[in-house]
Design a protein around this motif. Structure first.
Motif, PDB file in Angstrom:
ATOM      1  N   ALA A  32      -2.477  -7.687   1.150  1.00 42.75           N
ATOM      2  CA  ALA A  32      -3.906  -7.405   1.206  1.00 42.75           C
ATOM      3  C   ALA A  32      -4.479  -7.403  -0.201  1.00 42.75           C
ATOM      4  N   ARG A  34      -7.795  -6.395  -0.377  1.00 42.38           N
ATOM      5  CA  ARG A  34      -8.917  -5.474  -0.192  1.00 42.38           C
ATOM      6  C   ARG A  34      -8.403  -4.231   0.511  1.00 42.38           C
ATOM      7  N   ALA A  35      -9.016  -3.094   0.232  1.00 41.98           N
ATOM      8  CA  ALA A  35      -8.676  -1.868   0.960  1.00 41.98           C
ATOM      9  C   ALA A  35      -9.854  -0.929   0.800  1.00 41.98           C
ATOM     10  N   LEU A  39      -7.983   3.822   4.092  1.00 42.25           N
ATOM     11  CA  LEU A  39      -6.656   3.233   4.236  1.00 42.25           C
ATOM     12  C   LEU A  39      -5.685   3.738   3.183  1.00 42.25           C
ATOM     13  N   ILE A  40      -6.221   4.224   2.065  1.00 48.22           N
ATOM     14  CA  ILE A  40      -5.338   4.657   0.981  1.00 48.22           C
ATOM     15  C   ILE A  40      -4.900   6.113   1.188  1.00 48.22           C
ATOM     16  N   PRO A  42      -4.066   8.194   3.709  1.00 52.49           N
ATOM     17  CA  PRO A  42      -2.873   8.640   4.454  1.00 52.49           C
ATOM     18  C   PRO A  42      -1.578   8.419   3.668  1.00 52.49           C
ATOM     19  N   GLY A  43      -1.512   7.324   2.920  1.00 56.80           N
ATOM     20  CA  GLY A  43      -0.309   7.058   2.130  1.00 56.80           C
ATOM     21  C   GLY A  43      -0.122   8.098   1.045  1.00 56.80           C
ATOM     22  N   LYS A  46       1.030  11.399   2.678  1.00 54.14           N
ATOM     23  CA  LYS A  46       2.408  11.334   3.165  1.00 54.14           C
ATOM     24  C   LYS A  46       3.392  11.397   1.997  1.00 54.14           C
ATOM     25  N   GLY A  96       2.472   5.590  -8.774  1.00 57.18           N
ATOM     26  CA  GLY A  96       2.644   5.904  -7.367  1.00 57.18           C
ATOM     27  C   GLY A  96       1.385   6.497  -6.753  1.00 57.18           C
ATOM     28  N   THR A  99      -2.809   6.273  -9.302  1.00 57.21           N
ATOM     29  CA  THR A  99      -3.697   5.108  -9.204  1.00 57.21           C
ATOM     30  C   THR A  99      -4.371   5.068  -7.849  1.00 57.21           C
ATOM     31  N   ASP A 100      -3.655   5.543  -6.830  1.00 62.58           N
ATOM     32  CA  ASP A 100      -4.264   5.560  -5.494  1.00 62.58           C
ATOM     33  C   ASP A 100      -5.437   6.530  -5.455  1.00 62.58           C
ATOM     34  N   PHE A 103      -8.287   4.975  -7.209  1.00 68.37           N
ATOM     35  CA  PHE A 103      -8.952   3.959  -6.379  1.00 68.37           C
ATOM     36  C   PHE A 103      -9.899   4.620  -5.388  1.00 68.37           C
ATOM     37  N   ALA A 193      -8.799  11.044  11.138  1.00 66.66           N
ATOM     38  CA  ALA A 193      -7.448  10.530  11.378  1.00 66.66           C
ATOM     39  C   ALA A 193      -6.721  10.231  10.079  1.00 66.66           C
ATOM     40  N   ILE A 196      -4.144  13.472   7.268  1.00 70.54           N
ATOM     41  CA  ILE A 196      -2.974  13.874   8.041  1.00 70.54           C
ATOM     42  C   ILE A 196      -2.447  15.231   7.606  1.00 70.54           C
ATOM     43  N   PRO A 250       2.380  12.238   9.227  1.00 69.22           N
ATOM     44  CA  PRO A 250       1.737  10.959   9.550  1.00 69.22           C
ATOM     45  C   PRO A 250       2.075  10.492  10.957  1.00 69.22           C
TER      46      PRO A 250
END
Lengths: 552, 1046
Positions: A32, A34-35, A39-40, A42-43, A46, A96, A99-100, A103, A193, A196, A250
């Motif tokens: 991908a 694009r995000a 979408l970021i 939940p990761g 977790k 890890g 950066t998320d 973003f 949703a 989590i 999750p």
């Protein structure tokens, strides 16, 4: 000849004009490009659970809970406290998670909820980095467009900024809770949703942020006065604190890579294979005796008694850095004679035990509920929080919450709370109160929160690494302390307090990292090597007297 | 085989019956070289006999030959040996072609263009089939080692299916591809195709070392080109050839082991090591010859007792004798209007790792037909390679076997034993009773973890050529090269008895419920490459000036997909199908495609036959770049001057040929993969969970505006032949500067990324290449050819990105460091005082490891030497090939493995006693003002396991050693059965050759290399110089060969 050249040029020209389409095929079909924040998030959440688990493992041994079973070689670095720059690299938090979260912040538009959650996440990660390393990159971190060699910032400055960011998050969550239009106003709109942890419950986020803030504030007890710390807490104390574990799920399932990370590490693999970490760790003699002295009913919930124990049900423990090397190796009959983590009874990961049942699907813990009570107890005892629960009430609530989570029968809780070594005594001095609170917090921290025990130990000196009857003569009574004195290479009778900066950073971001190392060296008068740096270098809040532990 | 030897025996017996009548044959021998005319002194010999005569001053001869003679052999120094069939004639003329570099050799250049050696302005080496197949190597790549100056071939390991890395003139790119381009019958293909070829099908290999060749092949040719031309049918005879070779492989080098200490890992209160019966490590007490138990008691209390004495040969005996059976059949025919060549090969290999197998089948068809000015030709090759190998880390497991263990006694792990009365007895090798509590029986592991692969390679090339006029030719070529690769990883189930389960549970061995379930992974990769070329060639002589001009265009479309399905657990044991899984199906899939096109022009101007100027230019467009960067241009120019023709009187008895040459060229190349321009988001760890998916920002910082790398090459050289071309030398000096490199640089994690792609940096390569080809002896019966080559490589990283000092080439301890050779190994070392002495603690005697790693040296050789000797006496010939590489170092991870397990020699050098660290000092001053006093009496705290497995094993300094190596690569002894002997077959059998071959027979290493063949590498990537225990020990190969032609 001329004609041919003309034809060739003509053909080439026609060919070239069709080429653009022919060549334009470099659109990535595999990953991908694009995000969006939905979408970021939940990761991030977790991975948070897994990172908490990862940190707890090492300190299981160093904080006297666990020790390495006999019959296994290795762990020399841990046993010898020989901590090199290659030992651990938690700078992986930057690529890890951090950066998320960046973003998410940059792509949230007008929405304020996602950035507020990332403030809470960042506060956890950066505070852990400072707990581990001291000064770390912050103001220039995760901005590759700005620099590829980020400078290191003063840890204390970062810390205060993290508290500010938590204040901001608490305000945002509070506004969301109070806003009548929070369900429709785009700045609060949120996809539950993707949360989590709390499924979009902002009251819980607010309490969690406030509890994390209290943890950060309490870390400063050696470097700020109680009045200053009270000033920091006053604006948010009314928002309250968490009352149960903060945890994430999750949607764990019994498939490869999809089980609870604690279970996957200390229990079994998705296919039911017992993980080696399970049999590598056994009950540490220090923890064993400490719990036994309190007749603590949680002990038998944390560990199981080996089948061969006599009398039946007796727990058998090992001594840090000693057993397995000085004591005769186990054989087929003695190997099972120690108390392992694994227990095939009906318990769960969150109780500090792993079992064969629902452990794989359990929520992964980020912060334990009892910690909030013990933080409040200490804050009340120190006069940092003057409203809400008293120190005694919070202390007892913390113990009760821990006992309940550990599945201690409720009938056993009250007798424990009133037992002579546990019951709150109004005659206790201020120091004694802190010692009792931290000792109980230490017991409650077992399994899920070893790293926090390590921070309390550095800050307060508790739990005392020596048994009460300790004679200060290792030869006479070597078996009752938290410290390793592995004979092959003991350097200090002290737990390493700070990790050297990762070798990769020394290699790649050499100037900035060496500047940070030199700052540590000049601050603490240490050299950057395995002999002194991990013991004498300290993070900014770690200023407790060096008499805790003792030099070799 | 038996029948064949019987046949040979019969042939030899019948020799005496073959002497009969004679007849006279006459003829003239001339040279194919323009202007040389008749050749005096040529030896004319009846094949298979000693009947011979020289030609006279006019090149004429007259010879009495037996009535049954079939073939004449014409030989002359500097000329190719020529065999001519008599075919009933009484006049047999011959035209001999030059075989020397620098003479009028014809060199196949880009697009099959045949160029005269005089006009070549850069270094080119040609290898004929004979040199490739002399030792019957199974793949063409390894047969090239040491035979070409400036070529380095590295074999990844000694497995049945080794990968090779092929480098010409060193490395130019930090992170991009540095391997040569393979051009097979005119089309560029993946270098992996080299090992899919049947070496017997190769007519010749031309190695274009410089960048000059790239103009015609495009950016992929920046690292030099290996042009392989396969055989085409002969226009004047029909022949069938059958060849069979059987070779054996034996482990030729094994790490040196200690023989003093047995199993154990712990020590008592006084630091004395304790014996442990079930331990894999070898840190126990000293051997004393007493009887000890290994493993645990079985269910009935029985014990396995062995002498406590070392068995150093067991780990060597573990390896099998490998066998390779190679059978070839080829058919060649043709006439004036067409040729045909058909060949089939079957190679079956059993490896030295027990149970490892591989097979390769190659089918080839080459054909051509001409009709007036039109020629059509096709070349089709299909190769199937299959392997069935173990996936276990068996070498590591073997090294994890203590020295007293009779390892090879445990080979029958699945057997069932009973005593005389028929009662079951314990099999101590089975999974329940094997002594080792931590590692499985390696024999069992070999069978339990398997990998099966099948690769299919197809190449099809069709060339249509039309002569438009006498001097103008138009050529179109199309090719397809699909390949398909399928692999399966199989884990067979393992079931323990309750006893075994208990034992393993107690010692921490992984168990799953009651057994290890089976697992299955199956994956497929498909690749496809489609190329088209159109070329117009102008070739004409205007009086003294010759002009050859080429203009053309080319397109390439490469695409591929890969996919994998993983069933991590299977329900029914050993039923390998993904439907049979438990839980979710794992796997991945990806697609990649890139296209490129190029337009090029190339012109050669010649004056008379001694002065040549060659210029070329090419523009490429590549889909890998952003549209704004698609197009890039690169030019080249070179010139040659044949002084021996230009200067009258220079050519004489001493100097027979002299050419000087030089050139400059620039080549662009793209060293990025598909889709490397945009940042990506990866699926966050193990997501999706049910309906919840999540992504995470990728760790690589991509760059939309990446540009091609450019290599500027300059070279100059001299080719000289002496003494009527008996001594031929070629000297070349070159320099390349590769700039604007695509650097996937490791960045500080604190940037939020782990690597970043940028254009930056420069690498410099300089070198000298010498080639010497001599024929010291040439008489009718004796001939000795001796060739030598030498290359010197100098290499420096001139700059990296900005002020960046180094780039990590992927967590391998191997780096590109500014100002140093590429690549360089870095190591950790003990903290030292300013005089370089190791500082130890005054109390513990222990050194500490310094935080800064230090560069230790380069991992590519500075010097490469190759030697080939070929000696023949009548029909018997002996060929030897040897080579040397030196001036570089490598890191062997066996150092760590052997220190962990305690079986290595190093761990016992001090008898595991405490010792004073040699040449160490103690700081008797303060940290600020150190005073370093020599340490004479403070010993390290522990000389046993803790010292070796921790302190020493944490230090990489001693894992690095010289990688210098001399290898005797090939020896072959062949005998051509004389024609006179074969005569009784009525010319049905035209030739019969028997031979003995050997490869890698001897390897000479420096004393401190205790570990392995330094040539091995972890993979074919740029981070050369690190070996691990996944590379099994080096082997030597020897065997026999028989070739019959009809």
């Amino acid at each position: 000849m001329k004609k041919l050249i003309i034809i060739l040029i003509a053909v080439a020209t026609i060919g070239l004009s069709g080429c653009e389409k022919w060549l334009d095929i470099n659109k990535n079909p595999n990953d991908a490009t694009r995000a969006n924040p939905d979408l970021i998030l939940p990761g991030v959440l977790k991975t948070w659970g897994a990172d908490v688990q990862n940190l707890t493992q090492l300190y299981g041994a160093w904080m006297g809970y666990w020790y390495h079973a006999g019959g296994w070689s290795g762990w020399y670095s841990e046993k010898k406290y020989e901590i090199t720059a290659s030992y651990l690299n938690r700078f992986d938090y930057y690529p890890g998670q951090l950066t998320d979260t960046r973003f998410i912040r940059l792509n949230s538009g007008d929405n304020v909820m996602y950035p507020a959650i990332t403030d809470v996440v960042d506060a956890w990660y950066y505070s852990r980095l400072i707990d581990l390393y001291g000064d770390v990159p912050y103001s220039e971190a995760c901005q590759p467009e700005l620099t590829l060699t980020p400078k290191y910032d003063d840890a204390e400055t970062i810390w205060l900024d993290l508290i500010d960011r938590l204040d901001n998050a608490i305000t945002v969550f509070n506004n969301a809770v109070n806003a009548a239009d929070h369900a429709t106003n785009p700045i609060y709109s949120f996809k539950p949703a993707s949360d989590i942890v709390f499924s979009g419950d902002f009251t819980k986020w607010k309490q969690f942020a406030n509890t994390l803030k209290l943890r950060l504030v309490m870390r400063l007890t050696n470097v700020r006065t109680a009045a200053e710390l009270k000033g920091m807490m006053d604006n948010t104390v009314a928002h309250g604190f968490i009352t149960a574990n903060v945890s994430v799920n999750p949607g764990y399932s019994s498939s490869d890579g999809k089980t609870n990370p604690w279970w996957n590490t200390f229990g079994k693999s998705f296919s039911g294979t017992v993980q080696t970490s399970n049999t590598q760790y056994v009950l540490n003699r220090y923890f064993h005796e400490k719990m036994a002295a309190l007749a603590d009913p949680r002990l038998e919930k944390y560990f199981f008694a080996p089948a061969s124990a006599s009398p039946a049900g007796t727990l058998i423990s090992r001594v840090l850095g000693v057993d397995g090397d000085l004591v005769t190796q186990p054989n087929s009959t003695t190997a099972a004679n120690y108390s392992w983590l694994f227990i095939a009874a009906n318990a769960t990961v969150t109780s500090g035990r792993v079992n064969s049942g629902d452990g794989a699907l359990d929520r992964a813990v980020i912060m334990i509920g009892p910690e909030a009570y013990f933080l409040q107890a200490e804050a009340a005892s120190r006069g940092i929080i003057t409203t809400g629960m008293t120190a005694q009430a919070a202390y007892e609530a913390g113990i009760t919450a821990s006992m309940t989570a550990s599945k201690v029968a409720s009938a056993d809780i009250d007798p424990y709370l009133t037992s002579v070594n546990v019951a709150w005594n109004t005659a206790w001095s201020a120091t004694e109160q802190i010692k009792r609170i931290i000792d109980q917090k230490y017991i409650a921290n077992y399994f899920l929160n070893h790293f926090e025990s390590f921070c309390d130990y550095r800050r307060t000196g508790y739990p005392n690494p020596m048994h009460p009857t300790f004679t200060n003569d290792a030869a006479l009574d070597p078996l009752r302390e938290m410290l390793s004195y592995y004979p092959g290479g003991l350097i200090r009778r002290q737990i390493p307090r700070l990790f050297p900066y990762p070798q990769a950073e020394i290699n790649i971001n050499n100037d900035a990292t060496m500047a940070a190392i030199n700052a540590q060296i000049s601050k603490n008068g240490v050299t950057f090597n395995t002999t002194s740096y991990p013991f004498d270098a300290r993070t900014f809040w770690d200023t407790a007297p060096k008499t805790i532990g003792y030099d070799y | 085989m038996k029948k064949l030897s019987l046949l040979i025996g019969l042939l030899v017996l019948s020799v005496t019956a073959l002497i009969g009548q004679t007849k006279v044959i006459t003829g003239t021998v001339t040279s194919a070289v323009e202007g040389e005319g008749a050749l005096p002194g040529v030896t004319v010999q009846v094949k298979g006999t000693t009947i011979a005569t020289p030609t006279d001053v006019n090149g004429r001869y007259s010879l009495n030959v037996p009535e049954n003679a079939t073939t004449l052999v014409f030989s002359y120094i500097g000329m190719k040996k020529l065999e001519v069939e008599i075919a009933g004639r009484s006049v047999v003329d011959a035209v001999l072609e030059s075989e020397m570099v620098g003479l009028n050799e014809v060199i196949v250049s880009a697009f099959g263009i045949k160029r005269n050696a005089n006009e070549i302005g850069s270094a080119v080496t040609t290898i004929e089939n004979e040199l490739i197949t002399q030792a019957k190597a199974t793949d063409a790549a390894s047969a090239l080692s040491g035979k070409i100056a400036g070529l380095q071939i590295n074999t990844v390991n000694a497995s049945v299916n080794p990968d090779v890395r092929v480098i010409l003139r060193g490395n130019r790119s930090f992170l991009g591809n540095n391997q040569a381009l393979l051009v097979l019958d005119g089309i560029p293909v993946n270098l992996a195709y080299l090992s899919t070829l049947n070496p017997n099908d190769i007519e010749s290999m031309n190695v274009l070392k410089g960048g000059n060749a790239a103009a015609l092949y495009g950016s992929e040719a920046a690292n030099g080109v290996i042009i392989v031309t396969t055989k085409s049918g002969s226009r004047d005879k029909t022949s069938i050839q059958f060849s069979t070779t059987t070779t054996f492989d034996k482990v030729s080098f094994f790490p040196q082991l200690q023989d003093r200490f047995g199993s154990g890992s712990a020590s008592d209160n006084y630091g004395n090591p304790l014996y442990e019966a079930f331990e894999n490590q070898c840190w126990g007490p000293e051997f004393d010859g007493s009887m000890v138990q290994i493993g645990l008691d079985d269910e009935n209390g029985a014990k396995l007792i062995v002498p406590y004495s070392p068995l150093p040969d067991e780990k060597y005996k573990f390896w099998d004798t490998g066998m390779t059976y190679q059978n070839d059949l080829s058919f060649s025919s043709g006439n004036e209007t067409g040729t045909i060549y058909l060949a089939i090969q079957d190679v079956k290999i059993n490896g030295v790792v027990p149970g490892d197998e591989a097979r390769r089948d190659v089918f080839r068809f080459n054909g051509s037909k001409n009709y007036r000015g039109f020629t059509a030709s096709a070349s089709i090759n299909y190769t199937i390679r299959t392997t069935n190998t173990s996936r276990s880390g068996v070498y590591w497991n073997v090294l994890n076997t203590p020295m007293q263990i009779p390892l090879t006694d445990f080979s029958d792990w699945s057997g069932k034993y009973t005593d005389a009365a028929g009662n079951p007895m314990t099999n101590w090798a089975d999974i329940d009773h094997y002594y080792n509590a931590y590692y499985p029986n390696p024999y069992e592991e070999l069978e339990r973890l398997r990998r099966e692969t099948r690769r299919d390679y197809f190449t099809g090339v069709v060339t249509l050529e039309q002569k438009l006029t006498k001097w103008l030719k138009f050529e179109v070529r199309g090719s397809i090269a699909p390949n398909w690769y399928r692999y399966e990883n199989k884990n067979y189930a393992r079931t323990y008895s309750p006893y075994g389960l208990l034992m393993y549970t107690q010692y921490g061995r992984s168990v799953s419920r009651t057994k290890n379930l089976s697992a299955y992974t199956v994956g497929e990769n498909m690749g496809f490459r489609f190329t088209t070329d159109a070329i117009l060639t102008f070739d004409h002589k205007f009086n003294d000036i010759s002009v050859r001009a080429i203009a053309g265009g080319t397109t390439r479309d490469s695409f591929g997909k890969s996919g994998e399905h993983v069933a991590a657990t299977l329900e029914i044991d050993d039923f390998f199908n993904i439907k049979n899984r438990v839980g979710e199906l794992g796997g991945s899939a990806s697609w990649n495609q890139n296209r490129s096109m190029g337009l090029f022009g190339d012109i050669t101007l010649g004056y008379k036959n001694y002065a040549y100027l060659h210029a070329s230019g090419r523009n490429d467009w590549s889909s890998l770049l952003d549209p704004s960067q698609w197009s890039f241009f690169y030019p080249g120019v070179d010139a040659s001057l044949v002084l021996s023709e230009l200067i009258p009187g220079l050519k004489g008895d001493i100097i027979s040929y002299l050419k000087v040459r030089g050139g400059v060229s620039k080549v662009g190349s793209i060293n990025i993969d598909n889709y490397s321009l945009e940042n990506t988001f990866g699926v966050a760890g193990n997501f999706p969970f049910g309906s919840l998916s999540a992504y995470s920002v990728g760790n690589t910082l991509n760059n939309r505006y990446l540009e091609p790398e450019f290599t500027l090459s300059k070279e100059a050289g001299v080719d000289i032949s002496f003494l009527n071309s008996r001594i031929n030398t070629s000297i070349t000096a070159y320099q390349t500067n590769t700039t604007n490199q695509t650097v996937d640089m490791t960045v500080s994690s604190a940037t939020g990324y782990t690597s970043s792609k940028i254009n930056a940096g420069e690498m410099l390569n300089k070198g000298i290449e010498l080639e010497l080809k001599t024929t010291p002896i040439a008489t009718p019966n004796w001939r000795w050819d001796f060739n030598a080559n030498y290359a010197y490589w100098y290499n420096r990283v001139v700059s990296l990105a900005g002020d960046l000092e180094e780039i990590d080439l992927g967590n391998t301890a191997i780096y590109a460091i500014k100002g140093m050779a590429f690549p360089t190994i870095k190591v950790t070392q003990f903290t030292r005082d300013p005089q370089g002495r190791v500082i130890v603690d005054g109390t513990t005697g222990m050194p500490t490891i310094d935080a800064q790693t230090i560069p230790r040296g380069q991992t590519v050789p500075k010097h490469l030497i190759g030697l080939q000797s070929s000696l023949s006496w009548k029909n018997l010939s002996l060929a030897i090939s040897a080579d040397y590489r030196g001036g570089h170092i490598f890191r062997s991870d066996l150092y760590y493995d052997l220190l962990f397990t305690g079986v290595g020699k190093l761990s016992a050098i001090n008898a595991r006693e405490r010792f004073v660290f040699p040449n160490s000092v103690i700081n008797t001053g303060t940290a600020e003002n150190p005073v370093y006093t020599p340490n004479t009496n403070v010993t390290i705290q522990d000389g046993g396991a803790a010292w070796w497995t921790s302190t020493m094993r944490n230090l990489s300094y001693y894992s690095v050693n010289s990688a210098a190596v001399w290898k005797i690569r090939e020896i072959s002894l062949t005998y051509d059965i004389p024609q006179s002997v074969l005569g009784f077959t009525n010319n049905v059998v035209k030739g019969l050759t028997v031979g003995v071959v050997g490869r890698n027979l001897f390897m000479f290493l420096p004393k401190n290399n205790l570990y392995t063949d330094p040539e091995f590498g972890r993979n074919t990537g740029n981070a050369v110089g690190r070996t691990t225990s996944s590379q099994t020990p080096a082997t030597r190969t020897y065997g026999v060969n028989l070739t019959v032609s009809f």
